[in-house]
Enzyme design. Structure first.
Site, PDB file in Angstrom:
ATOM      1  CB  SER A  26      -3.254  -6.424  -4.353  1.00  0.00           C
ATOM      2  OG  SER A  26      -2.151  -7.082  -3.791  1.00  0.00           O
ATOM      3  CG  ASP A  81       0.602   0.348  -0.229  1.00  0.00           C
ATOM      4  OD1 ASP A  81       0.684  -0.879  -0.031  1.00  0.00           O
ATOM      5  OD2 ASP A  81      -0.162   0.861  -1.066  1.00  0.00           O
ATOM      6  CG  HIS A 106      -1.829  -3.910   0.231  1.00  0.00           C
ATOM      7  ND1 HIS A 106      -1.276  -3.536  -0.987  1.00  0.00           N
ATOM      8  CD2 HIS A 106      -2.378  -5.141   0.024  1.00  0.00           C
ATOM      9  CE1 HIS A 106      -1.491  -4.489  -1.880  1.00  0.00           C
ATOM     10  NE2 HIS A 106      -2.155  -5.472  -1.292  1.00  0.00           N
TER      11      HIS A 106
END
Length: 434
Positions: free
Chosen positions: A192, A371, A403
Site C-alpha cells: 500500500s 482489491d 487489499h
C-alpha cells in the site's frame, strides 16, 4: 531448535491478548491499559509465533546453529538520537558467498511490521536457505518507531513541495536506517503506502535497490475515481484461500473484472464521502478521529479488526486487534503525511505511473482479485517501464485476496515472494503472467 533456545522465549512470560471489547466498560479498560509497554507486548505476541525468535532481554549467546535463522527485534537509532526505526530481523546463522541482497518488508499507512506475521515463516526459511537476512521495519512516525512531530513547510497550493517534504520524511529515515545497518543494496517489499514510498526511495537512491515487489501499492494510477478506500473499513476479510491457490496472470480480462467491481462499489458509496473529503483536506487522519473518541476507541477498532481479520482464527484475530489498537492509540505522527501525498480517494498527488520510467530494476506489481486498489496503474507502469527499455516489469493477481493480499492469502503470496526473490535480477521480460 535446541531446548535451551526454546526456553528463552518461554522464560520471559507474556500475558495473553485481551478480549476484543464489546461493551463500553471493556473499551475503557483497554483504553486505560494502552501504552508503549502494551504495544511492545502486542507486537511480541505476533513475533513469538516464530520458534527461533529471541525476545528482548534474552542473553547474548553464540548463534544457535541448530536453527538456520535467528530472529530479533531492536530499535535502530538514526542520525538524530530522538529518531529511531523499530526493526525486526531474521538473519541466517551461516553465511553464503552467493547470498542475495536482504529483503526489507515495509508496511502500509498506519500499520506496522506485525501485519506481516504470516509471511515471516516462509521468508525466514528463505533467509536461512540462502544465507541472507530479511528485515521488517516500521516507518518513522508509525508502528513502534519514534513518534516524532510531522509537518511540512510548503503552502497548500504548492503540491510538488508538499509531496517532496512528505516523501522525504520517510525516505530520508529509511536511507539513514540502511546506512546504520550496513546494507549495500536491498529488495524492498512494500504494501500500500509502503509500496508507494518504496518506489519513491528507489527513484531517489536507484543504486541501493535490487528489486521492488509492490503489494497492492497506493498512489500508482492517475484516475482520481479509481479507488474506494472506504472499503478498507467496510469490507470483511476475503475468504476462500487454499493451498492450491497460486498467483495468476494479470491479463486484461482479470484487470477489467476487478475494475468493474470497483466501479460498482464506487457508485454505491455514501454521501458521507463529502465529509471525509473535507476532513482529509484539513489534514485529519482516520486514526486521529479514532483517538478523539477516547474511551470508545478500542471498541471502534474492535469492530474493524473483528470483521477485517476474522479469517485469521480467534486467537490471531485477538492478537491482531491488540496490536492494531495499541499502534492506533499511540501519539499521532507519520500518519499526517497522507493528505500531502494522496488526495481524497487515495490517488496520488504525483502518481507513480508518471514517475516510474527511470527505474532499471525488476519491478513486480501484485494485486488481490478483490482489491480496492486500481490495478490499471500497475498495468500501465509495467508498460511504461518496457517503453523505457526495462523489460523486467511483472504483474500478478492473487486469488481470494483483497487489499491485504499478504494476510488474505499468505500461502500464494509467500510462494510468489520466494519466486521473485530467487529470480535472477537480469532475467525475464515484461510480463503480466507468472
Amino acid at each position: 531448535m535446541s531446548g535451551s533456545s526454546a526456553s528463552l522465549a518461554e522464560s520471559i512470560s507474556l500475558p495473553p491478548p485481551r478480549e476484543i471489547p464489546s461493551t463500553f466498560f471493556a473499551s475503557v479498560k483497554s483504553w486505560w491499559a494502552a501504552g508503549e509497554k502494551e504495544c511492545a507486548a502486542s507486537e511480541e505476541r505476533l513475533l513469538r509465533k516464530l520458534p527461533y525468535f529471541r525476545p528482548a532481554g534474552s542473553p547474548a549467546t553464540t548463534p544457535d546453529h541448530a536453527s538456520p535463522v535467528i530472529a530479533r527485534s531492536q530499535r535502530v537509532v538514526l542520525d538524530d538520537p530522538k529518531h529511531y526505526l523499530n526493526t525486526f530481523s531474521m538473519t541466517a546463522t551461516s553465511s553464503s558467498p552467493d547470498a542475495p541482497p536482504p529483503a526489507v518488508l515495509l508496511h502500509g499507512y498506519g500499520a506496522g511490521l506485525g501485519f506481516f506475521f504470516q509471511n515471516f515463516p516462509a521468508l525466514g526459511k528463505w533467509a536461512g536457505k540462502r544465507g541472507t537476512s530479511v528485515y521488517a521495519v516500521d516507518w518513522l512516525g508509525m508502528g513502534r518507531s519514534a513518534r516524532v512531530p510531522f509537518h511540512v513547510k510548503a503552502k497548500r497550493e504548492d503540491i510538488d513541495g508538499r509531496v517532496r517534504e512528505a516523501e522525504s520524511f520517510f525516505i530520508d529515515s529509511l536511507e539513514q536506517w540502511r546506512r546504520k545497518m550496513g546494507l549495500e543494496t536491498m529488495t524492498l517489499i512494500g504494501h500500500s503506502l509502503g509500496g508507494y514510498l518504496s518506489v519513491a526511495y528507489a527513484l531517489r537512491y536507484p543504486t541501493r535497490v535490487h528489486k521492488l515487489i509492490l503489494l497492492s501499492p497506493a498512489g500508482i494510477p492517475r484516475d482520481p475515481n479509481s479507488t474506494v478506500p472506504s472499503r478498507e473499513l467496510t469490507d470483511p476479510q476475503t475468504s476462500g484461500a487454499s493451498d492450491q491457490d497460486h498467483p495468476e496472470p494479470a491479463d486484461p480480462k482479470r484487470v477489467q473484472d476487478l475494475k468493474s467491481s470497483q466501479q460498482e462499489a464506487q457508485r454505491q458509496e455514501s454521501r458521507s464521502r463529502k465529509v471525509l473529503t473535507y476532513l482529509w483536506e484539513q489534514g485529519w487522519s482516520p486514526f486521529q478521529v479514532v483517538r478523539s473518541t477516547l474511551f470508545w476507541g478500542p471498541m471502534l477498532i474492535g469492530k474493524y479488526s473483528s470483521r477485517r481479520f476474522i479469517g485469521l482464527g480467534e486467537d490471531d484475530t485477538r492478537a491482531m486487534h491488540d496490536y492494531i489498537m495499541n499502534i492506533t492509540l499511540a501519539k499521532g505522527s507519520g500518519e499526517y503525511c497522507i493528505s500531502h501525498l494522496l488526495a481524497p480517494g487515495a490517488h496520488a498527488r504525483r502518481p507513480m505511473v508518471d514517475r516510474i520510467a527511470p527505474l532499471k530494476i525488476p519491478v513486480t506489481f501484485v494485486y488481490g482479485d478483490h482489491d480496492w486498489m486500481d490495478p490499471e496503474g500497475g498495468k500501465e507502469s509495467v508498460e511504461r517501464l518496457r517503453q523505457a527499455g526495462n523489460g523486467l516489469g511483472r504483474m500478478y493477481m492473487i486469488p481470494h485476496a483483497g487489499h491485504h493480499v499478504y494476510l488474505d492469502n499468505p500461502k500464494a503470496v509467500n510462494d510468489l515472494l520466494i519466486k521473485e526473490l530467487d529470480r535472477p535480477a537480469g532475467s525475464g521480460r515484461t510480463s503480466y503472467a507468472a
